[in-house]
Structures are given as structure tokens and as C-alpha cells.
Write a protein that holds these residues in place. Sequence first.
Motif, PDB file in Angstrom:
ATOM      1  N   ARG A  37       0.821  -1.221   0.000  1.00 50.88           N
ATOM      2  CA  ARG A  37       0.000   0.000   0.000  1.00 50.88           C
ATOM      3  C   ARG A  37       0.853   1.268   0.000  1.00 50.88           C
ATOM      4  O   ARG A  37       0.333   2.356  -0.173  1.00 50.88           O
ATOM      5  N   LEU A  38       2.173   1.114   0.186  1.00 49.13           N
ATOM      6  CA  LEU A  38       3.077   2.256   0.132  1.00 49.13           C
ATOM      7  C   LEU A  38       3.809   2.358  -1.202  1.00 49.13           C
ATOM      8  O   LEU A  38       4.704   3.195  -1.346  1.00 49.13           O
ATOM      9  N   GLU A  39       3.465   1.517  -2.147  1.00 46.02           N
ATOM     10  CA  GLU A  39       4.100   1.651  -3.457  1.00 46.02           C
ATOM     11  C   GLU A  39       3.725   3.007  -4.062  1.00 46.02           C
ATOM     12  O   GLU A  39       2.607   3.494  -3.863  1.00 46.02           O
ATOM     13  N   PRO A  40       4.654   3.650  -4.794  1.00 49.96           N
ATOM     14  CA  PRO A  40       5.941   3.134  -5.277  1.00 49.96           C
ATOM     15  C   PRO A  40       7.117   3.318  -4.324  1.00 49.96           C
ATOM     16  O   PRO A  40       8.245   3.007  -4.687  1.00 49.96           O
ATOM     17  N   LEU A  41       6.887   3.808  -3.094  1.00 52.17           N
ATOM     18  CA  LEU A  41       7.997   4.003  -2.157  1.00 52.17           C
ATOM     19  C   LEU A  41       8.632   2.684  -1.751  1.00 52.17           C
ATOM     20  O   LEU A  41       9.810   2.641  -1.372  1.00 52.17           O
ATOM     21  N   THR A  42       7.854   1.589  -1.816  1.00 48.98           N
ATOM     22  CA  THR A  42       8.385   0.267  -1.467  1.00 48.98           C
ATOM     23  C   THR A  42       8.726  -0.559  -2.705  1.00 48.98           C
ATOM     24  O   THR A  42       8.862  -1.772  -2.624  1.00 48.98           O
ATOM     25  N   ARG A  43       8.870   0.099  -3.827  1.00 44.41           N
ATOM     26  CA  ARG A  43       9.220  -0.616  -5.052  1.00 44.41           C
ATOM     27  C   ARG A  43      10.618  -1.223  -4.952  1.00 44.41           C
ATOM     28  O   ARG A  43      10.887  -2.300  -5.486  1.00 44.41           O
ATOM     29  N   ASP A  44      11.527  -0.532  -4.265  1.00 42.60           N
ATOM     30  CA  ASP A  44      12.913  -0.994  -4.169  1.00 42.60           C
ATOM     31  C   ASP A  44      13.380  -1.206  -2.740  1.00 42.60           C
ATOM     32  O   ASP A  44      14.564  -1.464  -2.515  1.00 42.60           O
ATOM     33  N   ARG A  45      12.471  -1.081  -1.766  1.00 37.96           N
ATOM     34  CA  ARG A  45      12.891  -1.221  -0.368  1.00 37.96           C
ATOM     35  C   ARG A  45      11.744  -1.791   0.452  1.00 37.96           C
ATOM     36  O   ARG A  45      10.571  -1.674   0.077  1.00 37.96           O
ATOM     37  N   ALA A  46      12.081  -2.411   1.581  1.00 40.05           N
ATOM     38  CA  ALA A  46      11.065  -2.898   2.511  1.00 40.05           C
ATOM     39  C   ALA A  46      10.412  -1.723   3.218  1.00 40.05           C
ATOM     40  O   ALA A  46      11.021  -0.655   3.386  1.00 40.05           O
ATOM     41  N   LYS A  47       9.176  -1.913   3.655  1.00 43.60           N
ATOM     42  CA  LYS A  47       8.458  -0.837   4.332  1.00 43.60           C
ATOM     43  C   LYS A  47       9.219  -0.271   5.528  1.00 43.60           C
ATOM     44  O   LYS A  47       9.298   0.961   5.682  1.00 43.60           O
ATOM     45  N   PRO A  48       9.827  -1.087   6.405  1.00 43.36           N
ATOM     46  CA  PRO A  48      10.547  -0.506   7.541  1.00 43.36           C
ATOM     47  C   PRO A  48      11.740   0.354   7.139  1.00 43.36           C
ATOM     48  O   PRO A  48      12.229   1.134   7.943  1.00 43.36           O
ATOM     49  N   ALA A  49      12.219   0.214   5.881  1.00 47.43           N
ATOM     50  CA  ALA A  49      13.364   1.002   5.417  1.00 47.43           C
ATOM     51  C   ALA A  49      12.956   2.298   4.745  1.00 47.43           C
ATOM     52  O   ALA A  49      13.817   3.070   4.309  1.00 47.43           O
ATOM     53  N   VAL A  50      11.666   2.580   4.654  1.00 51.20           N
ATOM     54  CA  VAL A  50      11.206   3.819   4.009  1.00 51.20           C
ATOM     55  C   VAL A  50      11.612   5.010   4.878  1.00 51.20           C
ATOM     56  O   VAL A  50      11.380   5.018   6.087  1.00 51.20           O
ATOM     57  N   PRO A  51      12.226   6.038   4.286  1.00 56.95           N
ATOM     58  CA  PRO A  51      12.607   7.228   5.064  1.00 56.95           C
ATOM     59  C   PRO A  51      11.386   7.951   5.622  1.00 56.95           C
ATOM     60  O   PRO A  51      10.310   7.941   5.025  1.00 56.95           O
ATOM     61  N   ILE A  52      11.581   8.600   6.760  1.00 56.13           N
ATOM     62  CA  ILE A  52      10.516   9.405   7.356  1.00 56.13           C
ATOM     63  C   ILE A  52      11.151  10.535   8.161  1.00 56.13           C
ATOM     64  O   ILE A  52      12.232  10.362   8.755  1.00 56.13           O
ATOM     65  N   GLY A  53      10.522  11.687   8.147  1.00 51.42           N
ATOM     66  CA  GLY A  53      11.047  12.817   8.897  1.00 51.42           C
ATOM     67  C   GLY A  53      12.396  13.306   8.414  1.00 51.42           C
ATOM     68  O   GLY A  53      13.129  13.948   9.167  1.00 51.42           O
ATOM     69  N   GLY A  54      12.753  12.982   7.174  1.00 55.23           N
ATOM     70  CA  GLY A  54      13.997  13.452   6.599  1.00 55.23           C
ATOM     71  C   GLY A  54      15.213  12.652   7.000  1.00 55.23           C
ATOM     72  O   GLY A  54      15.944  12.134   6.156  1.00 55.23           O
ATOM     73  N   ALA A  55      15.461  12.496   8.299  1.00 55.52           N
ATOM     74  CA  ALA A  55      16.703  11.894   8.772  1.00 55.52           C
ATOM     75  C   ALA A  55      16.549  10.466   9.278  1.00 55.52           C
ATOM     76  O   ALA A  55      17.527   9.863   9.715  1.00 55.52           O
ATOM     77  N   TYR A  56      15.332   9.906   9.235  1.00 51.56           N
ATOM     78  CA  TYR A  56      15.086   8.616   9.857  1.00 51.56           C
ATOM     79  C   TYR A  56      14.530   7.604   8.856  1.00 51.56           C
ATOM     80  O   TYR A  56      14.119   7.952   7.752  1.00 51.56           O
ATOM     81  N   ARG A  57      14.530   6.335   9.269  1.00 53.94           N
ATOM     82  CA  ARG A  57      13.775   5.280   8.606  1.00 53.94           C
ATOM     83  C   ARG A  57      12.689   4.820   9.581  1.00 53.94           C
ATOM     84  O   ARG A  57      12.827   4.966  10.796  1.00 53.94           O
ATOM     85  N   ILE A  58      11.630   4.222   9.056  1.00 51.19           N
ATOM     86  CA  ILE A  58      10.533   3.781   9.925  1.00 51.19           C
ATOM     87  C   ILE A  58      11.038   2.833  11.008  1.00 51.19           C
ATOM     88  O   ILE A  58      10.635   2.906  12.170  1.00 51.19           O
ATOM     89  N   ILE A  59      11.955   1.941  10.656  1.00 48.91           N
ATOM     90  CA  ILE A  59      12.465   0.944  11.611  1.00 48.91           C
ATOM     91  C   ILE A  59      13.178   1.602  12.791  1.00 48.91           C
ATOM     92  O   ILE A  59      13.273   1.008  13.878  1.00 48.91           O
ATOM     93  N   ASP A  60      13.666   2.833  12.629  1.00 46.16           N
ATOM     94  CA  ASP A  60      14.434   3.479  13.693  1.00 46.16           C
ATOM     95  C   ASP A  60      13.622   3.689  14.958  1.00 46.16           C
ATOM     96  O   ASP A  60      14.184   3.752  16.056  1.00 46.16           O
ATOM     97  N   PHE A  61      12.306   3.803  14.834  1.00 45.53           N
ATOM     98  CA  PHE A  61      11.482   4.081  16.010  1.00 45.53           C
ATOM     99  C   PHE A  61      11.402   2.854  16.924  1.00 45.53           C
ATOM    100  O   PHE A  61      11.588   2.966  18.134  1.00 45.53           O
ATOM    101  N   VAL A  62      11.149   1.688  16.372  1.00 48.95           N
ATOM    102  CA  VAL A  62      11.078   0.501  17.214  1.00 48.95           C
ATOM    103  C   VAL A  62      12.463   0.131  17.741  1.00 48.95           C
ATOM    104  O   VAL A  62      12.609  -0.308  18.890  1.00 48.95           O
ATOM    105  N   LEU A  63      13.512   0.330  16.930  1.00 52.09           N
ATOM    106  CA  LEU A  63      14.864   0.026  17.409  1.00 52.09           C
ATOM    107  C   LEU A  63      15.291   1.000  18.500  1.00 52.09           C
ATOM    108  O   LEU A  63      15.961   0.600  19.458  1.00 52.09           O
ATOM    109  N   SER A  64      14.912   2.264  18.386  1.00 50.41           N
ATOM    110  CA  SER A  64      15.213   3.228  19.448  1.00 50.41           C
ATOM    111  C   SER A  64      14.477   2.856  20.733  1.00 50.41           C
ATOM    112  O   SER A  64      15.023   2.977  21.840  1.00 50.41           O
ATOM    113  N   ASN A  65      13.223   2.400  20.602  1.00 50.68           N
ATOM    114  CA  ASN A  65      12.486   1.933  21.778  1.00 50.68           C
ATOM    115  C   ASN A  65      13.227   0.788  22.454  1.00 50.68           C
ATOM    116  O   ASN A  65      13.318   0.721  23.684  1.00 50.68           O
TER     117      ASN A  65
END
Length: 446
Positions: A37-65
Amino acid sequence: MLVQHVAGADMPNAVGNHESMMRQTVTVILAGGRGSRLEPLTRDRAKPAVPIGGAYRIIDFVLSNCLNSDMRRLLLLTQYKAQSLDRHINVAWRNYFCRELGEFIDVVPPQQRIDDNWYQGTADAVYQNIYAIEREAPEYVVILAGDHLYKMNYESMVNFHHRKGADVTVGALRVSREEARQFGVMQVDTDNRLVEFQEKPENPRPTLDDPDVCLASMGIYVFNTRFLFERLCDDATQPDSDHDFGKNIIPGAIKDSQVFAFPFTDENRKREAYWRDVGTLEAYYEANMDLVGVDPQLNLYDRQWPIRSFQPQLPPPKFVFGSEGRSSRRGEALDSIVCQGAIISGGCVRRSVIGTGCRINSYAQVEDSILFDDVNVGRHSRIRRAIIDKGVQIPPETEIGYDLAMDRARGLTVTDSGLVVIARGEMIAPPVTTNGSPGPSPTLTS
């Protein structure tokens, strides 16, 4: 009604007990979803690797937790298009964990140890990696999704699980009845023990204390390891099972085991609890746009609960040209996030997220948009309500988001709400001039 957890009420009496309990825990992060549902942003990457907030990836939030919760034994289960995610883990997260001290963050791709199938569901993904968990001999296993935005102390949930003598504990979030159709919905007794679980019901049952609110599963689980293994092995033998925690494992455990709900305690410390599933382009866009607000719901500037990521060695953002007047060339960004290495070179940015290494050239306008790394916007171009993936070159005098029919004719993705999405590698043709010839080619000069 869900009885709220009191901070410190279930903490071990001695620091040694706390350290022992966290050392006896292995965390499994499910990061293998397609993110279709996030295509085309996930055309070449997994959803957790999608950038967010400029400097982060989605996965960074759960890993920071996890890091902030002192959880340092992590297994990250991947599946689809995992190269970008794997690379990000290597550059951003390896240095936080010391293997000699028993700490690790291991990226585990599908290994087909048990059969030749890809993961058939969330429970099957963990089942196929029982060997990796068993090798660490943990007492508890924490299972998390790698594609949600929130701040949470998992340590408190493990302590709650231990104090209750639970077999399973499920993270619980209060949501509206309308939102609840997208979740697993729980009913609990006065001791927070689960008595009923419905997976994405059409008519969700509200809580006893509020007819407009439901108790939703966050997809966060704490299991006793032996209990988890027994249930996964039993589920694997059921041919009619979806092999899913929400659909099969949790409803089955309620019947004969100690299953409790842990109320979400938000480390974001705002008036309302913040938890987002950025599973659609619209939800992803809104989550980014919220970050540029004066008082955003998600606080990225909180030093008590930092969100970490890879910070490239780039110069600070730069704003050049400051001419005055109606037709001035002025580099400025208002109500926006601008990352390292970006140059606003005589262009104007409003209410936007600008990734690292971007360049906004003279007289260009970018409004209400998200630009990933290394996007170059040519002179006199206008961008509105767009998501532009990494490295895209916007030719001079190009308009994006102003004529949606033209954007569709270019082959760009246009959502029902009018968002224009330009995928990585997509070429934008220069506009045609009045004499019918192509306009100027993209340039990095101002």
C-alpha cells in the motif's frame, strides 16, 4: 475497562533482578512485510526502510524503543526487498551493540530451515526461526512489528508480564470504534486479563467504561519462551490456520492460558498517546506533515527518549541568496524540516520535509511536500503535495501537483486525495517551450 499501569508498581526490588530479567529476554522484530500500500515508495525497499522525517527510517522508532528499554538481544526477521534495510542496520545500528557482552542485532533472512515456503504469517515467521531464538535460551520473547511509529518502554511491559505470572501479554491501545475495525479488538476483566479477542471485526465491541472506545492490540507481545514454542509448533500442524498471532495464537491462548493486556504507556509525553501505522501513502504523508508543525504530536527533540538513526557526515544545511523585492531570489524554508547537506539556493520551501543532500534552485517553490535524499529541483519549478523519492531530478520550469491529469499522463502515481508520488529512478521530461522544443535540462547551478 483497562486498568492503567502505575509507573514503578511492578518494578523488581533490586537492580540485579532488573538486569537479569532483561538479559533473559530476546526481542524478535517482524520486518518482512511487502508494504504494497506504500508503493511506489516500497518498489525498491522494505516498508521498515522507508525514510521518514527526513533523517530517519521507519524501523528506527522501534529500534530506538528497544535501545532505550535496555533490550540488547535483537533478531530482525526480513523477507521482501531487504537489501536497503540490511544496509541501514549495518551503518546505523551495529555500533550500539557489543557482541562480547552478549548483545546483538542480527538480521535474519528466510532460511527455509523447516520447509520450502516463504513466511505464511506472523506466527509462521517466528516458528521458522525457532532455532535462532532457542540458541539464546531466553526466558521471555518480545515480538514487535517493525513498521509503526511510537515511543514505548518495553521494559515496563516485561515487568508487568513477570509480575502477573502471564503466559502471554499483549500491548493494548485505546482507539475509536471506527478505527478498531483495522485492529484486533480485546475485552478484559478488572485484572486486565483477556476474556475475548476479535481480529478486525466489522462491529467491534467497545470497552465497558466508554461506548465509543475499543481496546486494540498493538501487535506487541511478550511470551514465556516455552509456552511460545509449544503454541507455534501446535499451530504449524494445523492446515486450516493462517499462522498468525492475531488470528490464531492469541485467540487460542485465551481459552486455556494466562493472557493479559498491558496498557500502552506513551514515552512521547504529550496530551494524547501517539501511535501510527503509516501503511498507506496518505497516512505516511500525514505523519510527515505533522512533524513540521509548531507543536508536533511526535516529539523528535526529546533527549530523554531519543530516536536514533544514521547521521551522514555532511555539512549543515545552507540557505543562500537573500535579495529583497517582489521578484527576489531568496533561499528560505518556513515551517519545514531541512536535513544535513541540503542547499536552499534561492528557492522557497514551505511546510515540507527536505532530505539530506537536496538542492532547491533559484525561484523554485516546494510546498507541502516530502523530498527524500539528493533530490534536485530545477529553477522556476513548482512542487505541491508531492512525495519525491531519492535522487530524482526535477527539470527547470516543471510543475508537479498543480495539474493532476498531466501528472498522471507523465506516468506518476496520483492518489485519490491528490498526492503525487515520484518513484526512485523515474525520469521527468523537461517541459515543452512555446516554440515546441524541450526546455532546459536539469542543472545543479543557481
